[in-house]
Design a protein around this motif. Structure first.
Motif, PDB file in Angstrom:
ATOM      1  N   PHE A 276       0.866  -1.180   0.000  1.00  0.00           N
ATOM      2  CA  PHE A 276       0.000   0.000   0.000  1.00  0.00           C
ATOM      3  C   PHE A 276       0.904   1.232   0.000  1.00  0.00           C
ATOM      4  CE2 PHE A 276      -1.979  -3.348   2.636  1.00  0.00           C
ATOM      5  CZ  PHE A 276      -3.044  -3.654   1.811  1.00  0.00           C
ATOM      6  N   SER A 277       0.469   2.296  -0.648  1.00  0.00           N
ATOM      7  CA  SER A 277       1.380   3.430  -0.777  1.00  0.00           C
ATOM      8  C   SER A 277       0.614   4.743  -0.911  1.00  0.00           C
ATOM      9  CB  SER A 277       2.248   3.226  -2.022  1.00  0.00           C
ATOM     10  OG  SER A 277       1.449   2.778  -3.115  1.00  0.00           O
ATOM     11  N   THR A 278       1.321   5.837  -0.616  1.00  0.00           N
ATOM     12  CA  THR A 278       0.810   7.131  -1.061  1.00  0.00           C
ATOM     13  C   THR A 278       1.412   7.366  -2.440  1.00  0.00           C
ATOM     14  OG1 THR A 278       2.652   8.211   0.059  1.00  0.00           O
ATOM     15  CG2 THR A 278       0.548   8.200   1.225  1.00  0.00           C
TER      16      THR A 278
ATOM     17  N   GLY B 179      -3.706  -1.670  -8.237  1.00  0.00           N
ATOM     18  CA  GLY B 179      -4.805  -0.720  -8.197  1.00  0.00           C
ATOM     19  C   GLY B 179      -4.591   0.390  -7.187  1.00  0.00           C
ATOM     20  N   ASN B 180      -5.657   1.104  -6.928  1.00  0.00           N
ATOM     21  CA  ASN B 180      -5.646   2.202  -5.961  1.00  0.00           C
ATOM     22  C   ASN B 180      -6.828   2.055  -5.009  1.00  0.00           C
ATOM     23  OD1 ASN B 180      -3.382   3.559  -6.894  1.00  0.00           O
ATOM     24  ND2 ASN B 180      -4.537   4.939  -8.224  1.00  0.00           N
ATOM     25  N   ASN B 181      -6.902   2.947  -4.011  1.00  0.00           N
ATOM     26  CA  ASN B 181      -8.056   2.893  -3.100  1.00  0.00           C
ATOM     27  C   ASN B 181      -9.206   3.760  -3.596  1.00  0.00           C
ATOM     28  OD1 ASN B 181      -7.056   5.461  -2.507  1.00  0.00           O
ATOM     29  ND2 ASN B 181      -7.691   5.326  -0.360  1.00  0.00           N
TER      30      ASN B 181
ATOM     31  N   SER C 296       5.217   1.209 -18.941  1.00  0.00           N
ATOM     32  CA  SER C 296       5.958   1.949 -17.911  1.00  0.00           C
ATOM     33  C   SER C 296       6.577   1.082 -16.815  1.00  0.00           C
ATOM     34  CB  SER C 296       5.003   2.964 -17.280  1.00  0.00           C
ATOM     35  OG  SER C 296       5.670   3.817 -16.420  1.00  0.00           O
ATOM     36  N   TYR C 297       5.899   0.023 -16.424  1.00  0.00           N
ATOM     37  CA  TYR C 297       6.308  -0.652 -15.179  1.00  0.00           C
ATOM     38  C   TYR C 297       7.615  -1.430 -15.314  1.00  0.00           C
ATOM     39  CZ  TYR C 297       2.025   0.968 -13.047  1.00  0.00           C
ATOM     40  OH  TYR C 297       1.044   1.776 -12.542  1.00  0.00           O
ATOM     41  N   THR C 298       7.805  -2.177 -16.405  1.00  0.00           N
ATOM     42  CA  THR C 298       9.093  -2.871 -16.561  1.00  0.00           C
ATOM     43  C   THR C 298      10.184  -1.831 -16.751  1.00  0.00           C
ATOM     44  OG1 THR C 298       7.947  -4.648 -17.668  1.00  0.00           O
ATOM     45  CG2 THR C 298      10.333  -4.654 -17.861  1.00  0.00           C
TER      46      THR C 298
ATOM     47  N   GLN D  38      -3.141   0.749 -21.416  1.00  0.00           N
ATOM     48  CA  GLN D  38      -2.211   0.405 -22.486  1.00  0.00           C
ATOM     49  C   GLN D  38      -0.855   1.078 -22.257  1.00  0.00           C
ATOM     50  OE1 GLN D  38      -2.901  -1.508 -25.513  1.00  0.00           O
ATOM     51  NE2 GLN D  38      -4.605  -2.302 -24.324  1.00  0.00           N
ATOM     52  N   GLY D  39      -0.874   2.336 -21.823  1.00  0.00           N
ATOM     53  CA  GLY D  39       0.384   3.052 -21.563  1.00  0.00           C
ATOM     54  C   GLY D  39       1.100   2.507 -20.341  1.00  0.00           C
ATOM     55  N   ARG D  40       0.319   2.098 -19.338  1.00  0.00           N
ATOM     56  CA  ARG D  40       0.937   1.533 -18.125  1.00  0.00           C
ATOM     57  C   ARG D  40       1.747   0.298 -18.466  1.00  0.00           C
ATOM     58  NH1 ARG D  40      -3.259   0.415 -13.442  1.00  0.00           N
ATOM     59  NH2 ARG D  40      -1.394   0.341 -12.154  1.00  0.00           N
TER      60      ARG D  40
HETATM   61 FE1  HDD Z   1       1.167   3.437 -11.682  1.00  0.00          FE
HETATM   62  C1  HDD Z   1       3.627   2.537  -9.560  1.00  0.00           C
HETATM   63  C2  HDD Z   1      -1.182   2.252  -9.465  1.00  0.00           C
HETATM   64  C3  HDD Z   1      -1.360   4.723 -13.640  1.00  0.00           C
HETATM   65  C4  HDD Z   1       3.445   4.344 -13.974  1.00  0.00           C
HETATM   66  N1  HDD Z   1       1.224   2.575  -9.866  1.00  0.00           N
HETATM   67  C5  HDD Z   1       2.334   2.278  -9.147  1.00  0.00           C
HETATM   68  C6  HDD Z   1       1.975   1.652  -7.909  1.00  0.00           C
HETATM   69  C7  HDD Z   1       0.614   1.577  -7.877  1.00  0.00           C
HETATM   70  C8  HDD Z   1       0.144   2.146  -9.113  1.00  0.00           C
HETATM   71  C9  HDD Z   1      -0.229   1.008  -6.780  1.00  0.00           C
HETATM   72  C10 HDD Z   1       2.941   1.212  -6.826  1.00  0.00           C
HETATM   73  C11 HDD Z   1       3.292  -0.238  -6.987  1.00  0.00           C
HETATM   74  C12 HDD Z   1       4.194  -0.671  -5.853  1.00  0.00           C
HETATM   75  O1  HDD Z   1       3.701  -0.720  -4.715  1.00  0.00           O
HETATM   76  O2  HDD Z   1       5.352  -0.914  -6.136  1.00  0.00           O
HETATM   77  N2  HDD Z   1      -0.849   3.535 -11.556  1.00  0.00           N
HETATM   78  C13 HDD Z   1      -1.618   2.889 -10.613  1.00  0.00           C
HETATM   79  C14 HDD Z   1      -3.014   2.973 -10.998  1.00  0.00           C
HETATM   80  C15 HDD Z   1      -3.062   3.679 -12.165  1.00  0.00           C
HETATM   81  C16 HDD Z   1      -1.699   4.025 -12.514  1.00  0.00           C
HETATM   82  C17 HDD Z   1      -4.146   2.363 -10.225  1.00  0.00           C
HETATM   83  C18 HDD Z   1      -4.240   4.059 -12.985  1.00  0.00           C
HETATM   84  C19 HDD Z   1      -5.349   3.412 -13.002  1.00  0.00           C
HETATM   85  N3  HDD Z   1       1.062   4.391 -13.455  1.00  0.00           N
HETATM   86  C20 HDD Z   1      -0.074   4.807 -14.116  1.00  0.00           C
HETATM   87  C21 HDD Z   1       0.287   5.333 -15.416  1.00  0.00           C
HETATM   88  C22 HDD Z   1       1.657   5.212 -15.521  1.00  0.00           C
HETATM   89  C23 HDD Z   1       2.118   4.624 -14.288  1.00  0.00           C
HETATM   90  C24 HDD Z   1      -0.691   5.880 -16.431  1.00  0.00           C
HETATM   91  C25 HDD Z   1       2.579   5.595 -16.634  1.00  0.00           C
HETATM   92  C26 HDD Z   1       2.242   5.795 -17.865  1.00  0.00           C
HETATM   93  N4  HDD Z   1       3.190   3.492 -11.726  1.00  0.00           N
HETATM   94  C27 HDD Z   1       3.913   3.846 -12.806  1.00  0.00           C
HETATM   95  C28 HDD Z   1       5.402   3.617 -12.638  1.00  0.00           C
HETATM   96  C29 HDD Z   1       5.452   3.021 -11.192  1.00  0.00           C
HETATM   97  C30 HDD Z   1       4.002   3.025 -10.764  1.00  0.00           C
HETATM   98  C31 HDD Z   1       6.246   4.810 -12.908  1.00  0.00           C
HETATM   99  C32 HDD Z   1       6.397   3.661 -10.207  1.00  0.00           C
HETATM  100  C33 HDD Z   1       7.100   2.547  -9.501  1.00  0.00           C
HETATM  101  C34 HDD Z   1       6.727   1.365 -10.230  1.00  0.00           C
HETATM  102  O3  HDD Z   1       5.877   1.691 -11.257  1.00  0.00           O
HETATM  103  O4  HDD Z   1       7.079   0.247 -10.002  1.00  0.00           O
HETATM  104  O5  HDD Z   1       5.867   2.722 -13.590  1.00  0.00           O
END
Ligand code: HDD
Length: 712
Positions: A118-120, A152-154, A366-368, A361-363
């Motif tokens: 869980f995170s801010t 997800g988110n809260n 981003s994550y990898t 689709q954009g996400r």
């Molecule tokens: Fe994201 C982290 C949730 C949109 C790019 N995201 C991250 C985490 C959560 C979410 C819970 C923390 C994961 C952890 O605990 O390690 N993000 C969301 C949700 C979104 C969302 C619910 C919309 C529905 N995120 C989103 C978009 C992008 C990203 C549109 C980029 C285009 N998010 C990231 C990231 C992070 C991330 C930069 C930062 C650290 C990580 O991924 O591992 O890739």
């Protein structure tokens, strides 16, 4: 680990725990060694030329220790840097074969290990837990078919519709780049400048201005997958699905003033609460629910299922509860597990697939990508917390921090030298097949017209809130915009509120000395480029739903008082019966009693029994407790002349918490509160313990906010 036919997850076995165990060390009873395993005989002194001499470069033990220390930090997450995690298990209530072939959603005998974080969103790794913010709710399921991540988110919606705007959103909310403040706060010009120009953000903004953004505990918030995903069954049929996590601890929030004070008194409030609940055996639980929409109903809604700024009200499509997650084990090491865990919405198993939501689709890119710089290379999947339970058997071999040792000369496919291994898996062998979707389209950089209704869902959300939730939201807008220095930005937001609720726009406008007025023209991008000005309001869909009670937190209270923290304000000479009986009963109900007295040490009851004091008034603050109890006794008069004790009670009252006093304990109430306040809701002077317990269940008496304030 090789996976047998049925999978290794039955009968209480936890293969993830076993796997982590292989990488876990315990220094107990061991000698100190270097990183090369050499035993060290002096860890107090560096090697020198003479006792007072200069240190020798030769000292490989000193060099190794300091080098390691020098490199102990890794980049924090670009968003969601501040987080807390825990291990647990997911149990399925009923097979979902009709909709999905995912094995962990088919066999109720399977217990799937999970790791949740869980995170801010906005703050840095060391920032406060209780900022007004969305919370991340990420769960990694270690299934027998590989890792499945629900990231997800809260809150069930997102700020933007297209991933291309994500860097802008985050740049706007993060500390401003020239001055690097404010930290972990959205109440500043750049954030609201962006928001005021992005009508699509209004729905999520309403959620972040609500009490959802101030959870009482990470254990007490709902979770949402947000995007529409797909379930795919054995026959290849697709259903749309939205995921929900429903906490069995209830959904409860903090008061904004309280949250700000907690940030000073105990900025680890949420992290500590989660840790302590798990440590004391009060394992938090969430039920997993799904909203399922048949493929053929895709266009039956007055909003687009692919638009992540929209939710499907539960009143339209009920949430079907399918299983339960229990978090039952704290991490052994924060860095190794919580910091290095790498989630990705693209970590799928057969039976679950994506929709074309442009944010999702954009996400997927981003994550990898982010883990490669955060975790230092492409082999982050080998870090124990990220390892899947099934063995990873592919043709990847190299890269920074490679730990797996693959045998043989073949690392390509097709091959004959390796007998064609590793084989591609067909459907029958559990191979993943992307859902085959027919798409006839032109390549185009444009948004669908069905994405342009920005205001009817925030309106539904606002209409669905209870009286006190509405008040909190009005105050939150007024606070946040009050911190914005540029008046035209404030004005733009107030004008936008007018599109959603006139009375809200008026209240917020009044607080800011502004008059809301209709937008003279639509904000660029808020309507399709080819639409006319007069069409501006025509995009507002007809939800056919005036209120959706599921959106309010007010009827989602915890049913018991498990893991709540009750402050006992006591002094020497405390009345034995009141003190011990109430304490015993509250502990039997699995809540925690914290004994607070003027000074640390012990208190002696009237009958001469002694009890250790948990905290003194010098360190304790009412804001970290759920309720206050003041037993009677001769020492109450000392508490009455202690300003901290008086403030403690007044502050708990101000934050609408239940307070109970017995016997002469009432004198402290009288010293702290006025007569009218003492007679009000949530103040128990009846001496009836069951009344106090009911009050604690109630959590807060928000109607107090309507009475003249207490100067706390
Ligand atoms: Fe994201 C982290 C949730 C949109 C790019 N995201 C991250 C985490 C959560 C979410 C819970 C923390 C994961 C952890 O605990 O390690 N993000 C969301 C949700 C979104 C969302 C619910 C919309 C529905 N995120 C989103 C978009 C992008 C990203 C549109 C980029 C285009 N998010 C990231 C990231 C992070 C991330 C930069 C930062 C650290 C990580 O991924 O591992 O890739």
């Amino acid at each position: 680990m090789k996976i047998d036919e049925k999978g290794p997850f039955e009968d209480g076995a936890n293969p993830k725990k076993e796997q982590l165990g292989k990488f876990t060390t315990d220094n107990n009873g061991e000698y100190l060694t270097t990183d090369q395993g050499l035993k060290i005989n002096d860890d107090q002194n560096s090697l020198k030329s003479g006792e007072r001499g200069a240190t020798l470069l030769e000292d490989f033990i000193l060099r190794e220790k300091i080098t390691h220390f020098d490199h102990e930090r890794i980049p924090e997450r670009i968003v969601h840097a501040r987080g807390s995690g825990a291990h647990g298990v997911f149990e399925l209530y009923k097979p979902m074969a009709k909709y999905t072939k995912a094995k962990f959603l088919n066999e109720t005998s399977i217990k799937t290990p999970v790791f949740a974080r869980f995170s801010t969103v906005a703050g840095s790794k060391g920032s406060t837990d209780v900022a007004r913010d969305t919370r991340g709710f990420a769960v990694k399921f270690y299934t027998q078919e590989g890792n499945y991540d629900l990231v997800g988110n809260n809150m069930p919606v997102f700020f933007i519709q297209d991933a291309i705007k994500f860097p802008d959103l985050i740049h706007a909310v993060k500390p401003e780049p020239d001055r690097e403040f404010p930290q972990a706060a959205s109440a500043h010009d750049t954030f609201w400048d962006f928001i005021s120009l992005m009508p699509e953000s209004m729905h999520h903004i309403f959620w972040t201005m609500s009490d959802r953004a101030l959870p009482r505990s990470l254990r007490m918030m709902e979770g949402f997958g947000i995007h529409t995903f797909r379930f795919i069954n054995d026959e290849g049929k697709s259903h749309f699905v939205k995921f929900h996590w429903k906490p069995l601890q209830g959904v409860m929030g903090l008061a904004w003033d309280e949250a700000q004070r907690i940030s000073g008194k105990d900025s680890d409030f949420h992290r500590k609460d989660l840790w302590e609940a798990i440590d004391s055996g009060h394992f938090p639980e969430w039920e997993l629910g799904v909203q399922i929409v048949p493929q053929e109903d895709e266009h039956k809604f007055p909003f687009d299922l692919l638009d992540p700024t929209k939710l499907i009200p539960e009143e339209m499509v009920p949430v079907e509860i399918i299983g339960k997650m229990t978090l039952n084990r704290n991490p052994d090491n924060f860095f190794a597990e919580t910091e290095q865990v790498a989630f990705h919405p693209g970590h799928l198993v057969p039976g679950i697939d994506f929709s074309n939501d442009p944010l999702l689709q954009g996400r997927l890119f981003s994550y990898t990508d982010t883990q490669i710089s955060r975790l230092g290379g492409p082999n982050f999947h080998e870090i124990p917390i990220n390892k899947s339970i099934p063995d990873v058997t592919n043709n990847q071999r190299q890269g920074i921090h490679r730990t797996q040792i693959n045998t043989g000369r073949v690392s390509y496919h097709p091959n004959s030298l390796g007998g064609g291994c590793p084989f591609q898996a067909g459907q029958a062998e559990g191979g993943f097949n992307s859902y085959e979707e027919r798409i006839d389209s032109v390549k185009i950089r444009k948004r669908s017209k069905s994405f342009f209704d920005h205001f009817s869902q925030p309106e539904l959300f606002y209409n669905s809130l209870s009286k006190h939730e509405k008040r909190h939201l009005q105050n939150a807008f007024s606070f946040e915009l009050g911190k914005v220095k540029t008046v035209p930005i404030r004005q733009r937001v107030v004008n936008m509120l007018l599109e959603i609720d006139e009375s809200l726009a008026k209240i917020v406008g009044d607080n800011l000395g502004l008059i809301a007025s209709r937008l003279p023209q639509p904000i660029t991008g808020s309507i399709p480029a080819d639409a006319k000005l007069e069409d501006y309001h025509s995009f507002k869909g007809d939800l056919d739903l005036k209120e959706a009670p599921s959106l309010s937190m007010s009827d989602k209270l915890q049913k018991d008082i498990k893991a709540r923290k009750i402050a006992f304000l006591v002094a020497d000479g405390v009345d034995d019966k009141a003190f011990t009986e109430v304490k015993k009963h509250i502990c039997e109900l699995d809540a925690t009693v914290i004994i607070i007295a003027e000074k640390q040490g012990f208190i002696t009851t009237k009958a001469g029994d002694q009890f250790p004091i948990d905290e003194s008034l010098l360190t304790a603050a009412s804001v970290v407790f759920d309720a206050v109890y003041i037993p009677g006794g001769e020492g109450v008069k000392n508490l009455c002349s202690n300003a901290d004790a008086v403030h403690f009670v007044a502050e708990a009252f101000k934050h609408c918490k239940p307070i109970s006093a017995d016997g002469s304990g009432i004198e402290l109430l009288q010293k702290s509160l006025n007569e009218e306040a003492i007679k009000g809701e949530g103040i128990c002077t009846s001496g009836k313990l069951e009344d106090f317990i009911e009050d604690i269940k109630q959590h807060r008496f928000w109607s107090r906010e309507e009475t003249p304030d207490v100067p706390a």
